[in-house]
Design an enzyme around this catalytic site. Structure first.
Site, mmCIF file in Angstrom:
data_model
loop_
_atom_site.group_PDB
_atom_site.id
_atom_site.type_symbol
_atom_site.label_atom_id
_atom_site.label_comp_id
_atom_site.label_asym_id
_atom_site.label_seq_id
_atom_site.Cartn_x
_atom_site.Cartn_y
_atom_site.Cartn_z
ATOM 1 N N TYR A 69 0.857 -1.179 0.000
ATOM 2 C CA TYR A 69 0.000 0.000 0.000
ATOM 3 C C TYR A 69 0.904 1.243 0.000
ATOM 4 C CZ TYR A 69 -4.084 -2.847 1.420
ATOM 5 O OH TYR A 69 -5.108 -3.759 1.493
ATOM 6 N N PHE A 218 -13.959 -4.568 0.636
ATOM 7 C CA PHE A 218 -14.883 -4.037 -0.366
ATOM 8 C C PHE A 218 -16.339 -4.129 0.085
ATOM 9 C CE2 PHE A 218 -11.467 -5.589 -3.479
ATOM 10 C CZ PHE A 218 -10.763 -4.398 -3.393
ATOM 11 N N GLY A 222 -18.143 -2.782 -2.968
ATOM 12 C CA GLY A 222 -18.841 -3.819 -3.714
ATOM 13 C C GLY A 222 -18.091 -4.189 -4.979
ATOM 14 N N PRO A 231 -21.027 5.567 -8.628
ATOM 15 C CA PRO A 231 -21.611 6.873 -8.283
ATOM 16 C C PRO A 231 -23.040 6.771 -7.772
ATOM 17 C CG PRO A 231 -20.439 6.986 -10.369
ATOM 18 C CD PRO A 231 -20.486 5.539 -9.977
#
Length: 314
Positions: A69, A218, A222, A231
């Site tokens: 990361y 997630f 998703g 959005p």
């Protein structure tokens, strides 16, 4: 529901081996930029440090990170070290190995004998003498393959005292069985959220039966995965959010946490306001009717992961 008055303890606790954590944790992937792995705008370092310190103030004592990361300007592990060392006694830091990125950002996958180097890299960046939890992050190309060599190598590092507890990530139920035959597993970290496929739900239930933590990633994004949530959210999620006066992201987190007492959440953000909202979601209780309605939503097609599908870099 007031986010200012809610702490990570509102969702309850779970024990990772001999380590007690609040079920709402924090994922470090988005600390380095608006999109992970250097694909977005870099974060302000002081803001990321402030988010980490605020998370701990809000009762977060479970942070998920990885040495890969990083962006061009900062590393999640080094931000954690700067923000939180000397570390609180109850803080549990979980990391992941097998994938890696070279200084240019190119992905590579470690051979079993290279896992020690990845573990030591995490130790060095975090300033720790041992790692609380190390998850073996299985590559997409190994979804039907054996993980015994790699997991066995991690078990040896656990026996050597470099690792306290082991977990596995991005796995099948068969791979969980394979790992348990080698060494104790305290958690399974897989993609999971509203619209999860039936096999993902079965693995979550299996973890509960075995007394293992299921740590979804997630849960908010998703099928958007690393790119983040779409959005527009589904009408069902938005309707539940309006009914409770919260955001769709908070509904997604609350639904995930209500899948079982063994389910932990590790939502990630570099935004202080989103952090407050994520922690507050631990106090949100959906009704049985709302849970059923959201559970009935069909799985959505996933976007392609940014991780490499080949095991050896080309």
């Amino acid at each position: 529901m007031s986010s200012q008055q809610t702490t990570a303890a509102a969702a309850g606790t779970w024990q990772l081996g001999d380590l007690m954590v609040n079920r709402v944790g924090f994922g470090a992937m988005r600390l380095t930029g608006t999109a992970p792995f250097g694909r977005g705008v870099p974060r302000d370092r002081e803001q990321s440090v402030g988010v980490l310190r605020r998370a701990v103030e809000l009762g977060v004592n479970h942070i998920d990170t990885a040495s890969y990361y990083f962006s061009a300007t900062c590393s999640a592990n080094e931000l954690i070290n700067r923000a939180l060392a000397p570390y609180p006694e109850d803080l549990v830091i979980a990391t992941k190995v097998w994938p890696g990125r070279d200084p240019s950002g190119a992905w590579w996958w470690a051979a079993p004998d290279q896992l020690r180097g990845q573990v030591e890299e995490n130790l060095r960046q975090l300033g720790r003498e041992h790692l609380d939890v190390v998850n073996l992050r299985v590559p997409p190309s190994r979804q039907d393959g054996s993980i015994s060599e790699h997991f066995g190598a991690l078990a040896e590092l656990r026996d050597a005292g470099l690792i306290r507890h082991l977990g596995i990530s991005n796995v099948t139920s068969g791979q969980l069985t394979e790992a348990l035959a080698i060494a104790p597993v305290v958690c399974v970290q897989n993609s999971y959220g509203i619209g999860a496929a039936s096999e993902d739900r079965a693995l979550l239930r299996l973890c509960g039966e075995l007394g293992l933590a299921h740590v979804p990633f997630f849960a908010i994004a998703g099928p958007g995965r690393e790119a983040g949530p779409a959005p527009g959210d589904s009408a069902e999620v938005c309707a539940v959010a309006r009914a409770h006066g919260v955001s769709p992201a908070q509904v997604r987190l609350a639904w995930t946490l209500q899948q079982g007492p063994h389910v932990l959440a590790i939502p990630g953000t570099g935004d202080p306001d989103h952090l407050e909202q994520n922690v507050a979601a631990g106090a949100l209780r959906l009704t049985e009717e709302e849970l059923a309605r959201l559970t009935s939503l069909r799985p959505a097609a996933a976007r392609r992961s940014v991780e490499p599908r080949n095991e050896v870099p080309t």
